[in-house]
Scaffold this active site. Structure first.
Site, PDB file in Angstrom:
ATOM      1  N   TYR A 123       1.612   0.731  17.715  1.00 51.18           N
ATOM      2  CA  TYR A 123       0.522   0.220  16.862  1.00 51.18           C
ATOM      3  C   TYR A 123      -0.791   0.958  17.173  1.00 51.18           C
ATOM      4  O   TYR A 123      -1.511   1.368  16.259  1.00 51.18           O
ATOM      5  CB  TYR A 123       0.376  -1.288  17.105  1.00 51.18           C
ATOM      6  CG  TYR A 123      -0.875  -1.906  16.524  1.00 51.18           C
ATOM      7  CD1 TYR A 123      -0.995  -2.126  15.158  1.00 51.18           C
ATOM      8  CD2 TYR A 123      -1.942  -2.262  17.359  1.00 51.18           C
ATOM      9  CE1 TYR A 123      -2.156  -2.698  14.627  1.00 51.18           C
ATOM     10  CE2 TYR A 123      -3.097  -2.837  16.837  1.00 51.18           C
ATOM     11  CZ  TYR A 123      -3.201  -3.049  15.473  1.00 51.18           C
ATOM     12  OH  TYR A 123      -4.343  -3.606  14.958  1.00 51.18           O
ATOM     13  N   ILE A 179       0.823  -1.225   0.000  1.00 52.03           N
ATOM     14  CA  ILE A 179       0.000   0.000   0.000  1.00 52.03           C
ATOM     15  C   ILE A 179       0.851   1.268   0.000  1.00 52.03           C
ATOM     16  O   ILE A 179       0.360   2.350  -0.278  1.00 52.03           O
ATOM     17  CB  ILE A 179      -1.008   0.056   1.181  1.00 52.03           C
ATOM     18  CG1 ILE A 179      -0.301  -0.169   2.526  1.00 52.03           C
ATOM     19  CG2 ILE A 179      -2.165  -0.904   0.970  1.00 52.03           C
ATOM     20  CD1 ILE A 179      -1.136   0.236   3.735  1.00 52.03           C
TER      21      ILE A 179
HETATM   22  N1  LIG Z   1      -7.336  -9.532  14.339  1.00 57.46           N
HETATM   23  C1  LIG Z   1      -7.772  -8.684  15.253  1.00 57.46           C
HETATM   24  O1  LIG Z   1      -8.169  -9.088  16.334  1.00 57.46           O
HETATM   25  C2  LIG Z   1      -7.767  -7.200  14.994  1.00 57.46           C
HETATM   26  C3  LIG Z   1      -8.148  -6.321  16.023  1.00 57.46           C
HETATM   27  C4  LIG Z   1      -8.173  -4.952  15.786  1.00 57.46           C
HETATM   28  C5  LIG Z   1      -7.862  -4.479  14.518  1.00 57.46           C
HETATM   29  N2  LIG Z   1      -7.483  -5.342  13.528  1.00 57.46           N
HETATM   30  C6  LIG Z   1      -7.157  -4.797  12.219  1.00 57.46           C
HETATM   31  O2  LIG Z   1      -7.776  -5.585  11.222  1.00 57.46           O
HETATM   32  C7  LIG Z   1      -6.990  -5.557  10.034  1.00 57.46           C
HETATM   33  C8  LIG Z   1      -6.766  -6.958   9.506  1.00 57.46           C
HETATM   34  O3  LIG Z   1      -6.120  -7.748  10.488  1.00 57.46           O
HETATM   35  P1  LIG Z   1      -6.003  -9.328  10.402  1.00 57.46           P
HETATM   36  O4  LIG Z   1      -6.176  -9.852  11.780  1.00 57.46           O
HETATM   37  O5  LIG Z   1      -6.882  -9.838   9.320  1.00 57.46           O
HETATM   38  O6  LIG Z   1      -4.456  -9.488  10.048  1.00 57.46           O
HETATM   39  P2  LIG Z   1      -3.706 -10.104   8.793  1.00 57.46           P
HETATM   40  O7  LIG Z   1      -2.256  -9.947   9.067  1.00 57.46           O
HETATM   41  O8  LIG Z   1      -4.220 -11.464   8.495  1.00 57.46           O
HETATM   42  O9  LIG Z   1      -4.152  -9.122   7.626  1.00 57.46           O
HETATM   43  C9  LIG Z   1      -3.427  -8.009   7.211  1.00 57.46           C
HETATM   44  C10 LIG Z   1      -3.286  -8.108   5.699  1.00 57.46           C
HETATM   45  O10 LIG Z   1      -2.640  -6.910   5.242  1.00 57.46           O
HETATM   46  C11 LIG Z   1      -1.582  -7.274   4.371  1.00 57.46           C
HETATM   47  N3  LIG Z   1      -0.571  -6.208   4.450  1.00 57.46           N
HETATM   48  C12 LIG Z   1       0.222  -5.912   5.509  1.00 57.46           C
HETATM   49  N4  LIG Z   1       1.044  -4.895   5.202  1.00 57.46           N
HETATM   50  C13 LIG Z   1       0.746  -4.530   3.918  1.00 57.46           C
HETATM   51  C14 LIG Z   1       1.250  -3.548   3.044  1.00 57.46           C
HETATM   52  N5  LIG Z   1       2.240  -2.723   3.414  1.00 57.46           N
HETATM   53  N6  LIG Z   1       0.714  -3.460   1.802  1.00 57.46           N
HETATM   54  C15 LIG Z   1      -0.265  -4.307   1.398  1.00 57.46           C
HETATM   55  N7  LIG Z   1      -0.785  -5.258   2.194  1.00 57.46           N
HETATM   56  C16 LIG Z   1      -0.291  -5.371   3.442  1.00 57.46           C
HETATM   57  C17 LIG Z   1      -1.089  -8.617   4.858  1.00 57.46           C
HETATM   58  O11 LIG Z   1      -0.392  -9.357   3.875  1.00 57.46           O
HETATM   59  C18 LIG Z   1      -2.397  -9.278   5.262  1.00 57.46           C
HETATM   60  O12 LIG Z   1      -3.005  -9.963   4.187  1.00 57.46           O
HETATM   61  C19 LIG Z   1      -5.709  -4.786  10.387  1.00 57.46           C
HETATM   62  O13 LIG Z   1      -5.877  -3.447   9.950  1.00 57.46           O
HETATM   63  C20 LIG Z   1      -5.680  -4.825  11.896  1.00 57.46           C
HETATM   64  O14 LIG Z   1      -4.995  -3.710  12.437  1.00 57.46           O
HETATM   65  C21 LIG Z   1      -7.433  -6.690  13.733  1.00 57.46           C
END
Ligand SMILES: NC(=O)c1ccc[n+]([C@@H]2O[C@H](COP(=O)([O-])OP(=O)(O)OC[C@H]3O[C@@H](n4cnc5c(N)ncnc54)[C@H](O)[C@@H]3O)[C@@H](O)[C@H]2O)c1
Length: 321
Positions: free
Chosen positions: A153, A64
């Site tokens: 974060y 991104i």
């Molecule tokens: N899992 C949770 O409990 C939780 C809680 C609060 C917030 N979130 C937010 O939800 C979102 C998704 O989290 P998730 O648990 O599915 O994690 P995840 O790591 O499975 O998903 C993140 C995705 O973003 C991609 N990514 C990371 N950096 C990138 C970059 N620079 N360019 C393009 N793609 C990139 C990764 O390859 C991955 O597919 C995130 O924004 C996270 O902060 C998750």
């Protein structure tokens, strides 16, 4: 309209999902496709997996932060953006705050710039309730709770909310923010740094020793992934504007998660306790009454049921993430 399956009530949109190969993002992609929308995924596969992706989504392997993102937006002309891509490892953010800010702040700003330059109507941004509020002054935390993140974060995820407000003021870019609790379910990475349910399930099914960091009495708000996905679809409605907590309103201790998973799996080892992790809140759960009132969102999957579904998924051999 081509592919609209004859449903007259359907407004078919093109949605660009960042992080769509990840745990939660890929479930959002599935739901968007099922609702008849067109989907473009931008993901650098740093923590995501191509195997999570429905082939009907167009996949662009890109960071991104890359300048080439604008070209993707210019070619695809999405109506909406669903922004899930992030560096989401709290410990890494403490160890390397520059990297964390680079992905989460500068990367998100690149997404916003591309969106406003190509006339995107609305962006749905995924923030973190668990990381932004810090140690709660009152519980459950509603959206007005003070923001006192305890990790880089938490700071970086929250910072983007300010840019969203600004972009709406400056350019009229509509937005909805979903502040997630602890999300769990199928496709969460059992080898990742986040996601205690997936980590314990992976370790317990493999017969390995599972470790609880800290006393285990820390409390989190656990919501099953399909409930979070539904919030994303509801956030596409015009009336969804501003910031919404997503949560059950209830705290569950890590010790209880360990005990429930042990019972479901038939795992008999007691936990080993390790040192608490830096940058983590002790006790938090979120008040989602605004989402209930304005979006009609409510969690539908009870914890017990969600844990069983997650264990079933990993039992079917999905332990590689
Ligand atoms: N899992 C949770 O409990 C939780 C809680 C609060 C917030 N979130 C937010 O939800 C979102 C998704 O989290 P998730 O648990 O599915 O994690 P995840 O790591 O499975 O998903 C993140 C995705 O973003 C991609 N990514 C990371 N950096 C990138 C970059 N620079 N360019 C393009 N793609 C990139 C990764 O390859 C991955 O597919 C995130 O924004 C996270 O902060 C998750």
């Amino acid at each position: 309209m081509q592919g609209d399956r004859g449903r007259s009530d359907l407004i078919r949109l093109k949605v660009l999902v960042t992080g769509g190969a990840g745990f939660i993002g890929s479930h959002v992609v599935d739901a968007l496709l099922a609702a008849g929308h067109q989907v473009v995924v931008v993901d650098d596969l740093s923590t995501g997996y191509i195997s999570n992706l429905d082939p009907r989504a167009r996949f662009v392997h890109l960071d991104i932060r890359a300048p080439g993102l604008l070209e993707v937006f210019e070619q695809e002309r999405p109506d909406m953006v669903n922004h899930h891509a992030a560096q989401m490892d709290v410990r890494r953010s403490v160890a390397d705050p520059l990297f964390d800010a680079d992905v989460n702040v500068r990367g998100s700003l690149n997404v916003l710039e591309c969106a406003r330059k190509t006339g995107v109507r609305k962006i749905i941004y995924i923030s973190s309730g668990g990381a932004a509020y810090g140690e709660p002054v009152y519980l459950p935390c509603d959206e007005a709770h003070p923001i006192n993140p305890l990790s880089p974060y938490g700071v970086s995820k929250h910072t983007v909310e300010h840019y969203l407000y600004l972009y709406k003021m400056l350019y009229g870019l509509e937005y909805a923010v979903l502040r997630y609790p602890n999300v769990y379910g199928p496709r969460q990475d059992p080898n990742g740094e986040a996601g205690v349910v997936a980590i314990f399930t992976g370790q317990m099914l493999a017969g390995k020793q599972a470790t609880i960091y800290g006393s285990g009495e820390q409390e989190r708000d656990f919501v099953y992934v399909s409930d979070c996905v539904r919030a994303n679809l509801l956030a596409m409605q015009e009336r969804a504007q501003g910031i919404y907590n997503i949560g059950s309103g209830q705290g569950t201790t890590i010790n209880r998660i360990y005990a429930r998973l042990s019972e479901i799996i038939g795992y008999e080892r007691p936990p080993v306790y390790g040192p608490p992790k830096a940058g983590e809140t002790f006790r938090i759960f979120l008040d989602a009454s605004k989402a209930r009132r304005e979006l009609g969102w409510e969690p539908q999957v009870a914890l017990e049921d969600g844990l069983r579904r997650t264990v079933d998924y990993f039992r079917r051999g999905n332990l590689a993430g």
